[in-house]
Design a protein around this motif. Sequence first.
Motif, PDB file in Angstrom:
ATOM      1  N   MET A 115      53.088 108.698 -60.877  1.00  0.00           N
ATOM      2  CA  MET A 115      52.018 109.495 -60.668  1.00  0.00           C
ATOM      3  C   MET A 115      50.733 109.099 -61.422  1.00  0.00           C
ATOM      4  O   MET A 115      50.745 108.730 -62.695  1.00  0.00           O
ATOM      5  N   SER A 116      49.599 108.988 -60.802  1.00  0.00           N
ATOM      6  CA  SER A 116      48.372 108.400 -61.426  1.00  0.00           C
ATOM      7  C   SER A 116      47.685 109.398 -61.974  1.00  0.00           C
ATOM      8  O   SER A 116      47.205 110.587 -61.217  1.00  0.00           O
ATOM      9  N   VAL A 117      47.432 109.558 -63.193  1.00  0.00           N
ATOM     10  CA  VAL A 117      46.628 110.629 -63.806  1.00  0.00           C
ATOM     11  C   VAL A 117      45.728 110.114 -65.023  1.00  0.00           C
ATOM     12  O   VAL A 117      45.690 109.132 -65.458  1.00  0.00           O
ATOM     13  N   GLU A 140      55.332 113.608 -70.583  1.00  0.00           N
ATOM     14  CA  GLU A 140      55.559 115.115 -70.551  1.00  0.00           C
ATOM     15  C   GLU A 140      54.640 115.732 -69.823  1.00  0.00           C
ATOM     16  O   GLU A 140      54.837 116.216 -68.846  1.00  0.00           O
ATOM     17  N   VAL A 141      53.523 115.046 -69.660  1.00  0.00           N
ATOM     18  CA  VAL A 141      52.331 115.602 -69.051  1.00  0.00           C
ATOM     19  C   VAL A 141      52.489 115.625 -67.581  1.00  0.00           C
ATOM     20  O   VAL A 141      52.429 116.679 -66.691  1.00  0.00           O
ATOM     21  N   GLU A 142      52.852 114.288 -67.128  1.00  0.00           N
ATOM     22  CA  GLU A 142      53.048 114.106 -65.643  1.00  0.00           C
ATOM     23  C   GLU A 142      54.396 114.894 -65.274  1.00  0.00           C
ATOM     24  O   GLU A 142      54.361 115.276 -64.163  1.00  0.00           O
ATOM     25  N   SER A 143      55.340 115.189 -66.258  1.00  0.00           N
ATOM     26  CA  SER A 143      56.443 115.907 -65.840  1.00  0.00           C
ATOM     27  C   SER A 143      56.084 117.453 -65.576  1.00  0.00           C
ATOM     28  O   SER A 143      56.492 118.204 -64.385  1.00  0.00           O
ATOM     29  N   VAL A 144      55.110 117.874 -66.213  1.00  0.00           N
ATOM     30  CA  VAL A 144      54.812 119.459 -65.965  1.00  0.00           C
ATOM     31  C   VAL A 144      53.928 119.589 -64.886  1.00  0.00           C
ATOM     32  O   VAL A 144      54.088 120.360 -64.158  1.00  0.00           O
ATOM     33  N   PRO A 191      59.313 120.624 -70.353  1.00  0.00           N
ATOM     34  CA  PRO A 191      60.191 119.468 -70.417  1.00  0.00           C
ATOM     35  C   PRO A 191      60.931 119.462 -71.630  1.00  0.00           C
ATOM     36  O   PRO A 191      60.385 119.670 -72.705  1.00  0.00           O
ATOM     37  N   ALA A 192      62.228 119.055 -71.634  1.00  0.00           N
ATOM     38  CA  ALA A 192      63.017 118.946 -72.632  1.00  0.00           C
ATOM     39  C   ALA A 192      63.065 120.140 -73.596  1.00  0.00           C
ATOM     40  O   ALA A 192      63.188 120.157 -74.667  1.00  0.00           O
ATOM     41  N   GLY A 193      62.797 121.455 -72.939  1.00  0.00           N
ATOM     42  CA  GLY A 193      62.945 122.527 -73.505  1.00  0.00           C
ATOM     43  C   GLY A 193      61.485 123.062 -74.358  1.00  0.00           C
ATOM     44  O   GLY A 193      61.695 124.139 -75.261  1.00  0.00           O
ATOM     45  N   ILE A 237      54.654 123.460 -72.409  1.00  0.00           N
ATOM     46  CA  ILE A 237      53.618 122.485 -72.403  1.00  0.00           C
ATOM     47  C   ILE A 237      52.665 123.128 -71.238  1.00  0.00           C
ATOM     48  O   ILE A 237      53.080 123.335 -70.288  1.00  0.00           O
ATOM     49  N   LYS A 238      51.396 123.327 -71.801  1.00  0.00           N
ATOM     50  CA  LYS A 238      50.255 123.649 -70.630  1.00  0.00           C
ATOM     51  C   LYS A 238      49.468 122.484 -70.377  1.00  0.00           C
ATOM     52  O   LYS A 238      48.981 122.067 -71.564  1.00  0.00           O
ATOM     53  N   VAL A 239      49.416 122.191 -69.122  1.00  0.00           N
ATOM     54  CA  VAL A 239      48.460 121.260 -68.979  1.00  0.00           C
ATOM     55  C   VAL A 239      47.289 121.630 -68.047  1.00  0.00           C
ATOM     56  O   VAL A 239      47.564 122.374 -67.036  1.00  0.00           O
TER      57      VAL A 239
END
Length: 65
Positions: free
Chosen positions: A1-3, A22-26, A47-49, A52-54
Amino acid sequence: MSVAYTQHSRDQMALRSISEAEVESVIEDHHTHYHDRDGNDIYVGHPAGRRIKVVVAKNSDPPRV
């Protein structure tokens, strides 16, 4: 994914030890999605418990964090 990341987001990620992965996973696999009062997308995931808010700028392509 391109962010695309702003300097502010990179600073906050460094402060909180949050990786780009982690950001892309969220963004891709979130449990909550809503819009703030300005129309920006808010994604929340664990992610991983870890919670995270993006924040993604509205109408940005690729997503701008």
